[in-house]
Design a protein around this motif. Structure first.
Motif, PDB file in Angstrom:
ATOM      1  N   SER A  16       0.946  -1.081  -0.017  1.00 32.17           N
ATOM      2  CA  SER A  16       0.026  -0.034  -0.054  1.00 32.17           C
ATOM      3  C   SER A  16       0.896   1.212   0.026  1.00 32.17           C
ATOM      4  O   SER A  16       0.404   2.398  -0.210  1.00 32.17           O
ATOM      5  CB  SER A  16      -0.952   0.168   1.130  1.00 32.17           C
ATOM      6  N   LEU A  17       2.034   0.896   0.214  1.00 28.19           N
ATOM      7  CA  LEU A  17       3.093   2.211   0.169  1.00 28.19           C
ATOM      8  C   LEU A  17       3.868   2.200  -1.087  1.00 28.19           C
ATOM      9  O   LEU A  17       4.985   2.775  -1.084  1.00 28.19           O
ATOM     10  CB  LEU A  17       4.060   2.312   1.277  1.00 28.19           C
ATOM     11  N   VAL A  18       3.456   1.363  -2.084  1.00 31.22           N
ATOM     12  CA  VAL A  18       4.398   1.322  -3.400  1.00 31.22           C
ATOM     13  C   VAL A  18       3.246   1.969  -4.519  1.00 31.22           C
ATOM     14  O   VAL A  18       2.156   1.556  -4.642  1.00 31.22           O
ATOM     15  CB  VAL A  18       4.549  -0.318  -4.035  1.00 31.22           C
ATOM     16  N   PHE A  19       3.874   3.130  -5.031  1.00 27.42           N
ATOM     17  CA  PHE A  19       3.131   3.943  -5.919  1.00 27.42           C
ATOM     18  C   PHE A  19       3.611   3.741  -7.219  1.00 27.42           C
ATOM     19  O   PHE A  19       4.873   3.476  -7.297  1.00 27.42           O
ATOM     20  CB  PHE A  19       2.889   5.452  -5.325  1.00 27.42           C
ATOM     21  N   GLN A  20       2.880   4.194  -8.155  1.00 27.91           N
ATOM     22  CA  GLN A  20       3.552   4.343  -9.444  1.00 27.91           C
ATOM     23  C   GLN A  20       2.927   5.751 -10.181  1.00 27.91           C
ATOM     24  O   GLN A  20       1.835   5.955 -10.286  1.00 27.91           O
ATOM     25  CB  GLN A  20       3.133   3.125 -10.578  1.00 27.91           C
ATOM     26  N   LEU A  21       3.800   6.285 -10.707  1.00 31.02           N
ATOM     27  CA  LEU A  21       3.616   7.828 -11.442  1.00 31.02           C
ATOM     28  C   LEU A  21       2.829   7.367 -12.785  1.00 31.02           C
ATOM     29  O   LEU A  21       3.252   6.506 -13.272  1.00 31.02           O
ATOM     30  CB  LEU A  21       4.947   8.535 -11.690  1.00 31.02           C
ATOM     31  N   PRO A  22       1.874   8.236 -13.210  1.00 31.26           N
ATOM     32  CA  PRO A  22       1.125   8.344 -14.429  1.00 31.26           C
ATOM     33  C   PRO A  22       2.393   8.503 -15.577  1.00 31.26           C
ATOM     34  O   PRO A  22       3.152   8.594 -15.496  1.00 31.26           O
ATOM     35  CB  PRO A  22       0.380   9.041 -14.082  1.00 31.26           C
ATOM     36  N   GLY A  23       1.735   8.290 -16.619  1.00 33.76           N
ATOM     37  CA  GLY A  23       2.455   8.811 -17.788  1.00 33.76           C
ATOM     38  C   GLY A  23       2.829  10.132 -17.859  1.00 33.76           C
ATOM     39  O   GLY A  23       2.478  11.083 -17.475  1.00 33.76           O
ATOM     40  N   VAL A  24       4.024  10.416 -18.693  1.00 36.70           N
ATOM     41  CA  VAL A  24       4.604  11.649 -18.662  1.00 36.70           C
ATOM     42  C   VAL A  24       3.900  12.736 -19.614  1.00 36.70           C
ATOM     43  O   VAL A  24       3.758  12.371 -20.482  1.00 36.70           O
ATOM     44  CB  VAL A  24       6.298  11.692 -19.203  1.00 36.70           C
ATOM     45  N   VAL A  25       3.540  13.727 -19.078  1.00 37.96           N
ATOM     46  CA  VAL A  25       2.653  14.605 -19.804  1.00 37.96           C
ATOM     47  C   VAL A  25       3.481  15.899 -19.842  1.00 37.96           C
ATOM     48  O   VAL A  25       3.091  16.894 -20.569  1.00 37.96           O
ATOM     49  CB  VAL A  25       1.319  14.840 -19.244  1.00 37.96           C
ATOM     50  N   GLY A  26       4.518  16.195 -19.101  1.00 37.32           N
ATOM     51  CA  GLY A  26       5.324  17.495 -19.019  1.00 37.32           C
ATOM     52  C   GLY A  26       6.520  17.176 -17.966  1.00 37.32           C
ATOM     53  O   GLY A  26       6.651  16.439 -17.513  1.00 37.32           O
ATOM     54  N   PRO A  27       7.075  18.161 -18.122  1.00 36.54           N
ATOM     55  CA  PRO A  27       8.552  18.228 -17.440  1.00 36.54           C
ATOM     56  C   PRO A  27       8.217  18.209 -15.748  1.00 36.54           C
ATOM     57  O   PRO A  27       9.299  17.877 -15.055  1.00 36.54           O
ATOM     58  CB  PRO A  27       9.118  19.506 -17.755  1.00 36.54           C
ATOM     59  N   ALA A  28       7.212  18.748 -15.459  1.00 36.34           N
ATOM     60  CA  ALA A  28       6.767  18.732 -14.026  1.00 36.34           C
ATOM     61  C   ALA A  28       6.010  17.523 -13.439  1.00 36.34           C
ATOM     62  O   ALA A  28       5.499  17.512 -12.276  1.00 36.34           O
ATOM     63  CB  ALA A  28       5.895  19.935 -13.674  1.00 36.34           C
TER      64      ALA A  28
END
Length: 365
Positions: free
Chosen positions: A226-238
């Motif tokens: 529950s403390l393992v996350f995944q970033l979404p797709g890259v949509v910009g530098p930030a």
């Protein structure tokens, strides 16, 4: 003879011929330092050179490229030049190309597939003699680079392994890097570690996660899923920063027990630090945070981010050298594509420390 001010446009050989009272052919022979220039009187040569300097003449590189059938240009296509990751890479590429007298034609795809495709075609139309691609994100590769290969244009890619498609590839050993970050936190005494994985479409994500899992298996440490996350797709530098900020807020809100956050990259780590700070907790006094890449913002932030350094400048130099070697070899003797995998390095800064409880025990002894 008095040299008059020209109205507009680049200074040409004809302008110098008119100002010096010599023929265009004589001026061309002198300024190009052709062998025949030795047949021109020294006084005449000096006079022509003086006029050229006064007029601000520079040789026409385009005309020279037509004569030589060489543009002396390397195209560089970056996924997003606003990403701090690209800056040291570009410096390395520029350094390598400059030594060989090559100019860079730089294109910024801004993480947009359509721009990426269009710019590849532009580089071919501009007759770039070689192409370097900076792209760690996954794109549909079928036929994307086919036109470049059909035209026998040497190509190297930084951040991907495309040697199976006969493309020279330069990237860091991401699995080793992931393991270095996890081992550092473990050695400090952290056992409850939150992990922010990279976007699924980025080829760096899976090997870094594999390195983390290897350390988990070796040490017997357990990860709370529950403390393992995944970033979404890259949509910009930030995107990474925003993801780190959001996940930090979620972690604090959930009241889950953790003492450290292992972030996918430096921008994500900076977002985590911001989110934790907003929640009234401190780094590293309350939580430790690590990043990956060692971009400039990680070094100058407060706290400075402990990270895994990629030798980005050296990787840029390597990419330039690979392309230049292929250009010099020519299409008649193409070398087999090679994978150059660089070794990462742990850079310890002030964003990591032993867990707070462990520090209190040590100071009470």
């Amino acid at each position: 003879m008095r040299v008059g001010q020209r109205k507009s446009g680049h200074v040409t050989l004809l302008d110098i011929a008119r100002a010096s009272d010599f023929s265009v052919s004589t001026v061309s022979i002198v300024l190009s330092e052709a062998p025949l220039s030795q047949n021109v009187a020294e006084k005449t040569r000096e006079h022509i050179r003086t006029i050229a300097r006064q007029l601000g003449y520079h040789p026409d590189a385009y005309a020279r490229s037509l004569r030589r059938r060489s543009t002396m240009t390397i195209g560089v296509l970056a996924f997003d030049l606003s990403d701090p990751f690209c800056v040291p890479l570009m410096r390395g590429i520029q350094e390598g190309a400059h030594k060989a007298g090559y100019m860079l034609l730089v294109m910024d795809a801004q993480t947009q597939r359509k721009l990426f495709d269009n710019y590849l075609h532009t580089l071919l139309e501009r007759r770039a003699e070689g192409v370097i691609v900076l792209a760690s994100w996954v794109f549909e590769e079928n036929n994307l680079l086919g036109d470049i290969r059909k035209n026998n244009v040497p190509i190297a890619i930084v951040g991907r392994d495309l040697t199976s498609r006969e493309i020279n590839s330069i990237l860091v050993d991401n699995e080793v890097g992931g393991a270095l970050a996890a081992r550092h936190l473990y050695d400090l005494g952290h056992r409850r570690i939150a992990v922010i994985r990279g976007p699924e479409e980025m080829c760096d994500s899976e090997p870094r996660w594999a390195g983390i899992q290897r350390v988990v298996a070796e040490t017997g440490m357990k990860l709370d899923q529950s403390l393992v996350f995944q970033l979404p797709g890259v949509v910009g530098p930030a995107s990474g920063f925003e993801g780190g900020l959001r996940f930090a807020r979620e972690m604090l809100k959930s009241r889950k027990q953790f003492t450290a956050v292992l972030a996918f990259d430096d921008l994500t780590a900076l977002g985590v630090v911001r989110g934790l700070s907003e929640g009234g907790v401190r780094v590293p006094q309350d939580y430790s945070v690590t990043g990956f890449d060692d971009v400039l913002p990680a070094e100058v932030a407060t706290p400075a981010i402990t990270t895994i350094r990629q030798p980005l400048r050296e990787m840029g130099i390597e990419a330039a050298e690979r392309v230049l070697q292929a250009i010099q070899s020519g299409a008649n003797s193409p070398a087999k594509a090679k994978l150059h995998k660089t070794q990462p390095e742990l850079i310890v800064r002030t964003s990591t420390a032993p867990p707070a409880k462990q520090r209190r025990k040590e100071t009470s002894r």
